[in-house]
Design an enzyme around this catalytic site. Structure first.
Site, PDB file in Angstrom:
ATOM      1  N   GLN A 100      33.179  36.160  26.456  1.00  0.00           N
ATOM      2  CA  GLN A 100      32.375  36.762  27.577  1.00  0.00           C
ATOM      3  C   GLN A 100      30.995  37.499  27.353  1.00  0.00           C
ATOM      4  O   GLN A 100      30.201  37.385  28.197  1.00  0.00           O
ATOM      5  CB  GLN A 100      33.300  37.445  28.417  1.00  0.00           C
ATOM      6  CG  GLN A 100      34.366  36.706  29.294  1.00  0.00           C
ATOM      7  CD  GLN A 100      34.767  37.324  30.480  1.00  0.00           C
ATOM      8  OE1 GLN A 100      35.466  38.636  30.265  1.00  0.00           O
ATOM      9  NE2 GLN A 100      35.105  36.770  31.536  1.00  0.00           N
ATOM     10  N   HIS A 282      39.769  41.753  39.273  1.00  0.00           N
ATOM     11  CA  HIS A 282      39.341  41.554  38.059  1.00  0.00           C
ATOM     12  C   HIS A 282      38.159  40.696  37.846  1.00  0.00           C
ATOM     13  O   HIS A 282      37.172  40.867  37.072  1.00  0.00           O
ATOM     14  CB  HIS A 282      40.449  41.112  37.101  1.00  0.00           C
ATOM     15  CG  HIS A 282      41.722  42.108  37.211  1.00  0.00           C
ATOM     16  ND1 HIS A 282      41.489  43.465  36.586  1.00  0.00           N
ATOM     17  CD2 HIS A 282      42.993  42.057  37.620  1.00  0.00           C
ATOM     18  CE1 HIS A 282      42.736  44.054  36.828  1.00  0.00           C
ATOM     19  NE2 HIS A 282      43.578  43.448  37.119  1.00  0.00           N
ATOM     20  N   LEU A 283      38.163  39.789  38.672  1.00  0.00           N
ATOM     21  CA  LEU A 283      37.131  38.699  38.559  1.00  0.00           C
ATOM     22  C   LEU A 283      36.047  39.172  39.267  1.00  0.00           C
ATOM     23  O   LEU A 283      35.021  38.703  38.689  1.00  0.00           O
ATOM     24  CB  LEU A 283      37.860  37.598  39.410  1.00  0.00           C
ATOM     25  CG  LEU A 283      36.715  36.026  39.461  1.00  0.00           C
ATOM     26  CD1 LEU A 283      36.442  35.724  38.009  1.00  0.00           C
ATOM     27  CD2 LEU A 283      37.100  35.122  40.163  1.00  0.00           C
ATOM     28  N   GLY A 284      36.001  40.079  40.246  1.00  0.00           N
ATOM     29  CA  GLY A 284      34.851  40.827  40.666  1.00  0.00           C
ATOM     30  C   GLY A 284      34.170  41.632  39.566  1.00  0.00           C
ATOM     31  O   GLY A 284      32.785  41.508  39.741  1.00  0.00           O
ATOM     32  N   ASP A 285      34.804  42.081  38.715  1.00  0.00           N
ATOM     33  CA  ASP A 285      34.029  42.824  37.572  1.00  0.00           C
ATOM     34  C   ASP A 285      33.199  41.751  36.887  1.00  0.00           C
ATOM     35  O   ASP A 285      32.338  42.062  36.437  1.00  0.00           O
ATOM     36  CB  ASP A 285      35.014  43.406  36.689  1.00  0.00           C
ATOM     37  CG  ASP A 285      35.869  44.605  37.237  1.00  0.00           C
ATOM     38  OD1 ASP A 285      35.715  44.982  38.329  1.00  0.00           O
ATOM     39  OD2 ASP A 285      36.777  44.935  36.583  1.00  0.00           O
ATOM     40  N   GLN A 286      33.729  40.592  36.599  1.00  0.00           N
ATOM     41  CA  GLN A 286      33.145  39.595  35.737  1.00  0.00           C
ATOM     42  C   GLN A 286      31.995  38.652  36.458  1.00  0.00           C
ATOM     43  O   GLN A 286      31.119  38.185  35.679  1.00  0.00           O
ATOM     44  CB  GLN A 286      34.331  38.634  35.130  1.00  0.00           C
ATOM     45  CG  GLN A 286      35.401  39.702  34.553  1.00  0.00           C
ATOM     46  CD  GLN A 286      36.513  38.884  34.028  1.00  0.00           C
ATOM     47  OE1 GLN A 286      36.582  37.434  34.048  1.00  0.00           O
ATOM     48  NE2 GLN A 286      37.529  39.496  34.091  1.00  0.00           N
ATOM     49  N   HIS A 307      35.822  49.846  36.723  1.00  0.00           N
ATOM     50  CA  HIS A 307      34.918  48.838  35.709  1.00  0.00           C
ATOM     51  C   HIS A 307      33.656  48.330  36.502  1.00  0.00           C
ATOM     52  O   HIS A 307      32.755  48.288  36.058  1.00  0.00           O
ATOM     53  CB  HIS A 307      35.621  47.731  35.386  1.00  0.00           C
ATOM     54  CG  HIS A 307      36.436  47.859  33.965  1.00  0.00           C
ATOM     55  ND1 HIS A 307      37.283  46.964  33.252  1.00  0.00           N
ATOM     56  CD2 HIS A 307      36.081  48.974  32.861  1.00  0.00           C
ATOM     57  CE1 HIS A 307      37.781  47.489  32.204  1.00  0.00           C
ATOM     58  NE2 HIS A 307      37.117  48.716  32.196  1.00  0.00           N
TER      59      HIS A 307
END
Length: 339
Positions: A100, A282-286, A307
């Site tokens: 990533q 978690h996906l929101g962070d990414q 995060h």
């Protein structure tokens, strides 16, 4: 070259990885002080060092201070180069976090890339390969980014030994995206992945998911890693809606029952299902970084995590965007990126 002075004390490895990605994409260098200063083991650990070296290789960067335990780093990006790369953490350090870090640079390269990564593929506190394949990569495709993943062999902590292959195609100007409605629930299925452990552990985990969500026999999967490179267990619950699918993951550990692992996964999924959010925490962070590189966009999520907040502050230092979040109701927040 423009240089930013960054403070690494408030964050962990995520702040370093995001800074590396943004530096490669913008051509802005940085110095990072007090790296992971508040962690029990401050400074660069092996997987962080692998990410730094990978970013330097992909981006032709000059790096000062890149050594184990270092709490200061200077990074001066150069020209991004597509091509064939191979990186190994030398431990069970996360392959997916290294990948990533360099992905945003590789989709901006002028040639396709192939990347081979060795280390941990299913790690606590890191996105699993399954999460990337099921949740992250499909959303990247919405931006116009084509990434392919192939898992050669899983790797668990502490033995590692996993091998992951990725292909990345150059992307043009990224499309602005809005991920705000997930649509109707279409399917849920669970997979218990085991290495060097009794199948009974996985069956007990899947029984908890069956009891909580009524998963039929065709929605419960048991996978044994052979040959085993050491003990390991990951439980994945895939939740597929019409417009988005996400995967919740839990990891077995010594002294933690199979039922406790599965209950943790089920509780996390239940929080998501009870909300009106499209994108899980978690996906929101990414997704924040590709959305910022596109210049605008939005998504709904269950909560703006620490995060996400720290990532937003860092992104605004490198890119001319503003990131905000508004609470829509008790269970849902809307995150907005705009120029």
């Amino acid at each position: 070259m423009e240089m930013l002075e960054l403070d690494g004390a408030p964050g962990g490895g995520q702040l370093l990885r995001s800074a590396l990605s943004l530096s490669l994409c913008t051509g802005i260098g940085f110095t990072l002080q007090d790296i992971r200063a508040k962690r029990s083991k401050p400074g660069l650990m092996r997987q962080h060092l692998t990410a730094v070296n990978a970013a330097a290789q992909v981006g032709g960067a000059r790096v000062h201070g890149a050594e184990l335990g270092a709490t200061w780093l200077r990074f001066e990006p150069g020209a991004i180069r597509g091509g064939d790369y191979s990186f190994a953490t030398g431990s069970a350090g996360s392959c997916t976090l290294v990948l990533q870090t360099i992905l945003p640079a590789l989709w901006r390269a002028d040639a396709p890339s192939r990347v081979r990564l060795e280390g941990g593929t299913h790690n606590p506190l890191a996105p699993s390969v399954d999460f990337l394949a099921d949740s992250f990569v499909p959303r990247l495709r919405d931006f116009g980014i084509e990434v392919g993943l192939a898992l050669e062999s899983p790797g668990f902590y502490p033995a590692g030994g996993g091998v992951l292959h990725a292909t990345v195609q150059p992307a043009g100007e990224l499309r602005a995206c809005a991920f705000e409605a997930r649509g109707e629930l279409e399917r849920m299925d669970g997979t218990a992945l085991l290495s060097g452990l009794s199948s009974d552990i996985g069956l007990r985990e899947l029984a908890v998911l069956q009891a909580r969500f009524g998963l039929g026999e065709d929605a419960r999967h048991l996978r044994q890693v052979r040959p085993s490179r050491g003990p390991g267990n990951a439980l994945m619950l895939r939740v597929r809606h019409a417009a988005h699918g996400t995967t919740f993951t839990g990891f077995g550990e010594r002294g933690k029952s199979a039922e406790a692992v599965a209950t943790g996964v089920a509780d996390e999924a239940q929080t998501y299902l009870a909300s009106g959010a499209c994108i899980d925490e978690h996906l929101g962070d990414q997704l924040l970084l590709p959305m910022a590189l596109a210049g605008k966009g939005s998504f709904t999520t269950t909560a703006p995590s620490d995060h996400l907040r720290s990532n937003a502050a860092l992104i605004e230092k490198f890119l001319p965007v503003e990131i905000s979040w508004d609470q829509q109701d008790e269970t849902t927040w809307r995150v907005i990126v705009e120029e």
